[in-house]
Design an enzyme around this catalytic site. Structure first.
Site, short mmCIF file in Angstrom:
data_model
loop_
_atom_site.label_atom_id
_atom_site.label_comp_id
_atom_site.label_asym_id
_atom_site.label_seq_id
_atom_site.Cartn_x
_atom_site.Cartn_y
_atom_site.Cartn_z
N HIS A 173 -96.53 -37.04 4.46
CA HIS A 173 -97.21 -36.23 3.46
C HIS A 173 -98.62 -36.63 2.98
O HIS A 173 -99.43 -35.97 2.29
CB HIS A 173 -96.35 -36.31 1.93
CG HIS A 173 -96.85 -37.30 1.09
ND1 HIS A 173 -96.01 -38.45 1.32
CD2 HIS A 173 -97.72 -37.88 0.10
CE1 HIS A 173 -96.27 -39.27 0.33
NE2 HIS A 173 -97.27 -39.00 -0.25
C1 UD1 Z 1 -99.66 -36.56 -4.33
C2 UD1 Z 1 -100.54 -37.69 -4.62
C3 UD1 Z 1 -100.00 -39.06 -3.79
C4 UD1 Z 1 -98.64 -39.04 -3.83
C5 UD1 Z 1 -97.85 -37.91 -3.80
C6 UD1 Z 1 -96.24 -38.19 -3.83
C7 UD1 Z 1 -102.76 -37.19 -5.24
C8 UD1 Z 1 -104.08 -37.21 -5.09
N1 UD1 Z 1 -101.84 -37.52 -4.56
O1 UD1 Z 1 -99.96 -35.99 -3.10
O2 UD1 Z 1 -100.72 -40.02 -3.99
O3 UD1 Z 1 -98.28 -40.07 -2.91
O4 UD1 Z 1 -98.26 -37.07 -4.46
O5 UD1 Z 1 -95.36 -37.31 -3.13
O6 UD1 Z 1 -102.46 -37.22 -6.68
N2 UD1 Z 1 -96.74 -28.68 -3.31
C9 UD1 Z 1 -95.87 -27.65 -3.69
N3 UD1 Z 1 -94.96 -27.79 -4.24
C10 UD1 Z 1 -95.10 -29.05 -5.51
C11 UD1 Z 1 -96.03 -29.81 -5.09
C12 UD1 Z 1 -97.09 -29.84 -4.10
O7 UD1 Z 1 -95.85 -26.69 -2.82
O8 UD1 Z 1 -94.15 -29.09 -6.23
C13 UD1 Z 1 -97.85 -28.46 -2.22
C14 UD1 Z 1 -99.07 -27.50 -2.68
O9 UD1 Z 1 -99.40 -26.75 -1.56
C15 UD1 Z 1 -100.14 -28.74 -2.90
C16 UD1 Z 1 -99.77 -29.66 -1.91
O10 UD1 Z 1 -98.32 -29.76 -1.79
O11 UD1 Z 1 -101.56 -28.15 -2.94
C17 UD1 Z 1 -100.28 -31.18 -2.13
O12 UD1 Z 1 -99.69 -31.54 -3.66
P1 UD1 Z 1 -100.49 -32.46 -4.25
O13 UD1 Z 1 -99.85 -32.98 -5.54
O14 UD1 Z 1 -101.75 -32.12 -4.46
O15 UD1 Z 1 -100.74 -33.72 -3.56
P2 UD1 Z 1 -99.35 -34.50 -2.83
O16 UD1 Z 1 -99.71 -34.42 -1.41
O17 UD1 Z 1 -98.11 -34.11 -3.13
N1 UDP Z 2 -88.58 -39.43 -2.04
C1 UDP Z 2 -87.30 -38.59 -2.32
N2 UDP Z 2 -87.28 -37.54 -1.59
C2 UDP Z 2 -87.92 -37.34 -0.27
C3 UDP Z 2 -88.81 -38.50 -0.03
C4 UDP Z 2 -89.16 -39.39 -0.80
O1 UDP Z 2 -86.78 -38.82 -3.56
O2 UDP Z 2 -87.63 -36.34 0.35
C5 UDP Z 2 -88.47 -40.76 -3.08
C6 UDP Z 2 -88.76 -41.97 -2.25
O3 UDP Z 2 -87.34 -42.46 -2.01
C7 UDP Z 2 -89.33 -42.80 -3.12
C8 UDP Z 2 -90.50 -41.60 -3.52
O4 UDP Z 2 -89.86 -40.46 -3.53
O5 UDP Z 2 -88.66 -43.39 -4.23
C9 UDP Z 2 -91.56 -41.90 -3.08
O6 UDP Z 2 -92.56 -40.69 -3.26
P1 UDP Z 2 -93.60 -40.13 -2.18
O7 UDP Z 2 -93.28 -40.59 -0.82
O8 UDP Z 2 -93.45 -38.61 -2.59
O9 UDP Z 2 -94.80 -40.71 -2.59
P2 UDP Z 2 -95.71 -42.14 -2.71
O10 UDP Z 2 -94.82 -43.27 -2.65
O11 UDP Z 2 -96.21 -42.12 -1.11
O12 UDP Z 2 -96.72 -42.12 -3.65
#
Ligand code: UD1
Ligand code: UDP
Length: 387
Positions: A225
């Site tokens: 991601h």
């Molecule tokens: C965010 C965090 C990242 C973290 C990750 C965990 C920032 C800058 N990044 O990244 O550090 O590792 O969360 O998962 O805060 N979207 C949906 N539904 C949702 C959420 C997101 O469709 O419920 C899609 C949207 O198109 C959105 C994209 O995912 O634009 C990215 O979501 P965003 O929260 O901006 O960043 P993450 O990649 O999730």
């Molecule tokens: N996780 C989850 N479902 C998924 C992928 C990740 O519950 O499909 C959990 C994972 O086990 C961990 C946390 O989400 O506890 C990590 O979040 P993510 O990978 O979204 O973000 P990051 O840790 O990189 O910020």
């Protein structure tokens, strides 16, 4: 009745925890569970993640009370999203006037909470402080450095985190009351280990392994991601090609719970031929984001984990699984230095080599880098004593 409730809360430490993204709901659980009855907890959900399986599922599965407030900011560019969060959080902080604000990790929800709270002089507790990738092109690096420097109490999961903080001028003297100008820093172990130890015994309640016809040790778990991997056509192509190659060469199955960001980008890839090859491969299962019970079960029984997630890298270590890290750098340097994980970025050859190396290696060791699974309790006791 309301008056009775208000009287009950007099003299209690008023704590506001701010969450917004998937890993923060998960990190919030051990903290919430460890809070003593001398505290009143209010939770703000920024709404950064909002899909049922990116947000609500964690409150339900982990049994965390629903957030007191949800600002519902939704997705957007960094500036716009963060600005909306700051505005919403500030309004709530001014209304509730908490004694302390709790922030987790390094997302936009973290930095928004830090800016809102610090400007109105509410002490910040940063859980997962001190971590550095030394790559400021990662939005998380900007968020975590800034948040650390606005915090009064900083809890680092690793000794490396304390080392990084000391280099940035933080003192390890904790004899004074903690404040923004005289912060206290502690090495406390990783709060996510608390979770993995607690929920790691629950894997039998997951039905996903049966549904996907997986057997222990016959599959690779993969998550992707990070913006650097999803938003670059070249990098995403390389990673998908390497996954396909891994399946064909090793005959292991692959399970890919897909973050919504990655799903969107895969659908937009020009190379739909590659996407078709992957979706038509019966040994590769692309599934929606998994709940916590399911993902823990998948991690525990996997042969190998391939990920760019910060959380999954560590959980791989907690469950003694080798890990290919689809990043150029990691904040969790110890697991790479100890030989449990290999950094590959999105380089096709490096990913293939790392997979083969880790699958053939059998002399892994797992020293207790991340503490004893009691970080939540430690953090809560220091909040009461130091603030
Ligand atoms: C965010 C965090 C990242 C973290 C990750 C965990 C920032 C800058 N990044 O990244 O550090 O590792 O969360 O998962 O805060 N979207 C949906 N539904 C949702 C959420 C997101 O469709 O419920 C899609 C949207 O198109 C959105 C994209 O995912 O634009 C990215 O979501 P965003 O929260 O901006 O960043 P993450 O990649 O999730
Ligand atoms: N996780 C989850 N479902 C998924 C992928 C990740 O519950 O499909 C959990 C994972 O086990 C961990 C946390 O989400 O506890 C990590 O979040 P993510 O990978 O979204 O973000 P990051 O840790 O990189 O910020």
């Amino acid at each position: 009745f309301l008056l009775y409730l208000m009287l009950l809360n007099v003299n209690k430490l008023k704590v506001i925890a701010i969450v917004g993204a998937r890993p923060q709901f998960i990190k919030h659980f051990p903290f919430e569970k460890s809070l003593s009855s001398d505290t009143e907890l209010i939770t703000i959900h920024t709404g950064q993640h909002y899909d049922q399986n990116m947000s609500q599922i964690f409150f339900e599965e982990l049994g965390i009370p629903n957030p007191t407030y949800n600002i519902n900011v939704g997705s957007g560019r960094h500036g716009k999203q963060t600005a909306k969060m700051i505005e919403g959080i500030e309004e709530i902080l001014l209304k509730e006037i908490p004694d302390v604000v709790i922030l987790y990790g390094d997302t936009n929800s973290t930095i928004a909470g830090a800016l809102a709270a610090s400007k109105i002089h509410i002490p910040i507790v940063h859980i997962e402080a001190g971590l550095r990738s030394f790559n400021k092109k990662m939005p998380e690096e900007i968020n975590r450095i800034s948040c650390d420097h606005m915090s009064s109490l900083l809890f680092s999961p690793t000794k490396q985190g304390i080392f990084n903080l000391k280099k940035e001028g933080f003192s390890t003297d904790t004899n004074n009351k903690a404040s923004m100008d005289n912060p206290n820093i502690y090495h406390c172990g990783d709060i996510m280990l608390d979770n993995s130890m607690y929920f790691g015994q629950n894997e039998h309640s997951s039905k996903l392994m049966d549904t996907l016809e997986l057997e222990e040790g016959n599959y690779v778990l993969c998550t992707i991601h990070r913006d650097n991997n999803t938003d670059s056509e070249k990098n995403l192509n390389n990673i998908l090609k390497a996954l396909l190659n891994c399946q064909e060469k090793t005959n292991l199955k692959i399970v890919l719970p897909l973050h919504p960001r990655t799903k969107k980008k895969i659908n937009q890839l020009k190379n739909q031929e590659l996407v078709k090859k992957i979706t038509n491969n019966i040994n590769i299962s692309i599934i929606p984001p998994a709940g916590f019970i399911d993902i823990i079960a998948l991690e525990k029984k996997s042969r190998l984990i391939i990920t760019d997630s910060g959380g999954l890298q560590k959980e791989a270590y907690f469950f003694k699984k080798p890990c290919v890290i689809l990043r150029e750098q990691t904040e969790w340097v110890e697991i790479v230095e100890n030989g449990n994980a290999i950094l590959t970025g999105s380089d096709y050859d490096k990913i293939n080599d790392a997979i083969l190396h880790l699958l053939s290696k059998n002399d892994f060791t797992y020293p207790p880098i991340f503490g004893d699974g009691k970080a939540g309790q430690f953090i809560c006791s220091k909040i009461l004593s130091d603030l």
